[in-house]
Motif scaffolding. Sequence first.
Motif, PDB file in Angstrom:
ATOM      1  N   ILE A   1     -15.641   5.719  52.704  1.00  0.00           N
ATOM      2  CA  ILE A   1     -16.462   5.938  51.509  1.00  0.00           C
ATOM      3  C   ILE A   1     -16.384   7.389  51.028  1.00  0.00           C
ATOM      4  CG2 ILE A   1     -18.835   6.061  50.642  1.00  0.00           C
ATOM      5  CD1 ILE A   1     -19.486   3.651  52.413  1.00  0.00           C
ATOM      6  N   HIS A   2     -16.542   8.315  51.950  1.00  0.00           N
ATOM      7  CA  HIS A   2     -16.783   9.708  51.563  1.00  0.00           C
ATOM      8  C   HIS A   2     -15.610  10.665  51.759  1.00  0.00           C
ATOM      9  CE1 HIS A   2     -21.013   8.716  51.110  1.00  0.00           C
ATOM     10  NE2 HIS A   2     -21.014   8.199  52.313  1.00  0.00           N
ATOM     11  N   ALA A   3     -14.656  10.334  52.608  1.00  0.00           N
ATOM     12  CA  ALA A   3     -13.695  11.355  53.028  1.00  0.00           C
ATOM     13  C   ALA A   3     -12.236  10.967  52.861  1.00  0.00           C
ATOM     14  CB  ALA A   3     -13.951  11.727  54.489  1.00  0.00           C
ATOM     15  N   ASN A   4     -11.962   9.839  52.214  1.00  0.00           N
ATOM     16  CA  ASN A   4     -10.587   9.378  52.068  1.00  0.00           C
ATOM     17  C   ASN A   4      -9.884   9.193  53.416  1.00  0.00           C
ATOM     18  OD1 ASN A   4      -8.537   8.426  50.425  1.00  0.00           O
ATOM     19  ND2 ASN A   4      -7.509  10.394  50.367  1.00  0.00           N
ATOM     20  N   GLY A   5     -10.644   8.701  54.388  1.00  0.00           N
ATOM     21  CA  GLY A   5     -10.069   8.400  55.701  1.00  0.00           C
ATOM     22  C   GLY A   5     -10.176   9.542  56.674  1.00  0.00           C
ATOM     23  N   GLY A   6      -9.511   9.373  57.806  1.00  0.00           N
ATOM     24  CA  GLY A   6      -9.548  10.372  58.868  1.00  0.00           C
ATOM     25  C   GLY A   6      -8.953   9.794  60.130  1.00  0.00           C
ATOM     26  N   THR A   7      -9.407  10.307  61.269  1.00  0.00           N
ATOM     27  CA  THR A   7      -8.913   9.824  62.558  1.00  0.00           C
ATOM     28  C   THR A   7     -10.082   9.483  63.472  1.00  0.00           C
ATOM     29  OG1 THR A   7      -8.806  12.059  63.484  1.00  0.00           O
ATOM     30  CG2 THR A   7      -6.794  11.190  62.459  1.00  0.00           C
ATOM     31  N   ALA A   8      -9.823   8.568  64.388  1.00  0.00           N
ATOM     32  CA  ALA A   8     -10.800   8.186  65.408  1.00  0.00           C
ATOM     33  C   ALA A   8     -10.102   8.264  66.754  1.00  0.00           C
ATOM     34  CB  ALA A   8     -11.315   6.775  65.158  1.00  0.00           C
ATOM     35  N   ASP A   9     -10.665   9.059  67.641  1.00  0.00           N
ATOM     36  CA  ASP A   9     -10.136   9.181  69.002  1.00  0.00           C
ATOM     37  C   ASP A   9     -11.221   8.760  69.976  1.00  0.00           C
ATOM     38  OD1 ASP A   9      -7.376  10.469  68.889  1.00  0.00           O
ATOM     39  OD2 ASP A   9      -8.548  11.708  67.508  1.00  0.00           O
ATOM     40  N   VAL A  10     -10.862   7.856  70.888  1.00  0.00           N
ATOM     41  CA  VAL A  10     -11.818   7.317  71.845  1.00  0.00           C
ATOM     42  C   VAL A  10     -11.300   7.603  73.247  1.00  0.00           C
ATOM     43  CG1 VAL A  10     -12.985   5.235  72.655  1.00  0.00           C
ATOM     44  CG2 VAL A  10     -12.445   5.497  70.222  1.00  0.00           C
ATOM     45  N   THR A  11     -12.189   8.166  74.072  1.00  0.00           N
ATOM     46  CA  THR A  11     -11.870   8.412  75.469  1.00  0.00           C
ATOM     47  C   THR A  11     -12.828   7.603  76.324  1.00  0.00           C
ATOM     48  OG1 THR A  11     -11.138  10.662  74.965  1.00  0.00           O
ATOM     49  CG2 THR A  11     -11.637  10.165  77.277  1.00  0.00           C
ATOM     50  N   VAL A  12     -12.269   6.754  77.184  1.00  0.00           N
ATOM     51  CA  VAL A  12     -13.066   5.917  78.070  1.00  0.00           C
ATOM     52  C   VAL A  12     -12.968   6.497  79.467  1.00  0.00           C
ATOM     53  CG1 VAL A  12     -13.397   3.583  78.964  1.00  0.00           C
ATOM     54  CG2 VAL A  12     -12.525   3.908  76.637  1.00  0.00           C
TER      55      VAL A  12
ATOM     56  N   VAL B   1      -8.964   6.604  79.856  1.00  0.00           N
ATOM     57  CA  VAL B   1      -8.111   5.849  78.954  1.00  0.00           C
ATOM     58  C   VAL B   1      -8.395   6.363  77.549  1.00  0.00           C
ATOM     59  CG1 VAL B   1      -7.566   3.542  78.072  1.00  0.00           C
ATOM     60  CG2 VAL B   1      -8.200   3.838  80.471  1.00  0.00           C
ATOM     61  N   LYS B   2      -7.338   6.624  76.771  1.00  0.00           N
ATOM     62  CA  LYS B   2      -7.514   7.189  75.435  1.00  0.00           C
ATOM     63  C   LYS B   2      -6.878   6.299  74.378  1.00  0.00           C
ATOM     64  CE  LYS B   2      -7.798  11.848  77.156  1.00  0.00           C
ATOM     65  NZ  LYS B   2      -7.899  13.207  76.706  1.00  0.00           N
ATOM     66  N   PHE B   3      -7.557   6.235  73.242  1.00  0.00           N
ATOM     67  CA  PHE B   3      -7.069   5.475  72.086  1.00  0.00           C
ATOM     68  C   PHE B   3      -7.142   6.362  70.851  1.00  0.00           C
ATOM     69  CE2 PHE B   3      -9.330   2.444  74.877  1.00  0.00           C
ATOM     70  CZ  PHE B   3      -8.262   1.654  75.256  1.00  0.00           C
ATOM     71  N   HIS B   4      -6.155   6.249  69.970  1.00  0.00           N
ATOM     72  CA  HIS B   4      -6.140   7.004  68.720  1.00  0.00           C
ATOM     73  C   HIS B   4      -5.912   6.044  67.560  1.00  0.00           C
ATOM     74  CE1 HIS B   4      -5.335  10.169  65.787  1.00  0.00           C
ATOM     75  NE2 HIS B   4      -4.357   9.392  65.370  1.00  0.00           N
ATOM     76  N   PHE B   5      -6.677   6.253  66.481  1.00  0.00           N
ATOM     77  CA  PHE B   5      -6.549   5.415  65.291  1.00  0.00           C
ATOM     78  C   PHE B   5      -6.564   6.296  64.057  1.00  0.00           C
ATOM     79  CE2 PHE B   5      -8.862   3.117  68.545  1.00  0.00           C
ATOM     80  CZ  PHE B   5      -8.157   1.928  68.623  1.00  0.00           C
ATOM     81  N   ASP B   6      -5.759   5.924  63.080  1.00  0.00           N
ATOM     82  CA  ASP B   6      -5.834   6.539  61.764  1.00  0.00           C
ATOM     83  C   ASP B   6      -6.668   5.605  60.896  1.00  0.00           C
ATOM     84  OD1 ASP B   6      -4.171   8.837  62.197  1.00  0.00           O
ATOM     85  OD2 ASP B   6      -2.445   7.489  62.201  1.00  0.00           O
ATOM     86  N   VAL B   7      -7.644   6.179  60.213  1.00  0.00           N
ATOM     87  CA  VAL B   7      -8.528   5.395  59.344  1.00  0.00           C
ATOM     88  C   VAL B   7      -8.078   5.619  57.905  1.00  0.00           C
ATOM     89  CG1 VAL B   7     -10.899   5.021  58.598  1.00  0.00           C
ATOM     90  CG2 VAL B   7     -10.427   5.620  60.987  1.00  0.00           C
ATOM     91  N   ASP B   8      -7.657   4.534  57.264  1.00  0.00           N
ATOM     92  CA  ASP B   8      -7.141   4.594  55.898  1.00  0.00           C
ATOM     93  C   ASP B   8      -8.293   4.740  54.917  1.00  0.00           C
ATOM     94  OD1 ASP B   8      -5.528   4.403  53.664  1.00  0.00           O
ATOM     95  OD2 ASP B   8      -5.223   2.242  53.837  1.00  0.00           O
TER      96      ASP B   8
END
Length: 140
Positions: free
Chosen positions: A56-67, A5-12
């Motif tokens: 804090i350090h990178a102006n956001g990014g992405t988080a991908d989680v694989t279960v 199962v995969k989840f994707h998030f954009d981190v603001d």
Amino acid sequence: MHEPVKFHFDVDGENFSSAGEASVMVKKKLRQLGFPPDVMRRVSIAMYEGEINMVIHANGGTADVTVGDEYIEIVLADKGPGIPDIDLAMQEGYSTARDNIRALGFGAGMGLPNMKKYTDDMRIDTEVGVGTTITMRVNI
């Protein structure tokens, strides 16, 4: 073997009010999937610390989680400044957070050490001026 199962998030980036939303969502999904509390706790702590670092350090990014059946993999990627000295950054209490960030209660220098502490494997791929990708695994 089940299909992962995969989840994707954009981190603001620079938005502390939404920082941590991805880790909360993943914890809810893991609860729905029936994972034990200790696994949910470890994943959510490691993810939260990574999200905060990206804000804090990178102006956001992405988080991908694989279960998967045997592990949960978290990949956090950003296009921030990179980490010039990983060994130094891994020391508890070391932080490059600005004073205004510290005044908000963030930037205590525990992010990377906690990410390592609560995962079974952590790899940091970073290039100064390009960005950082952190891959973490929590065994089930």
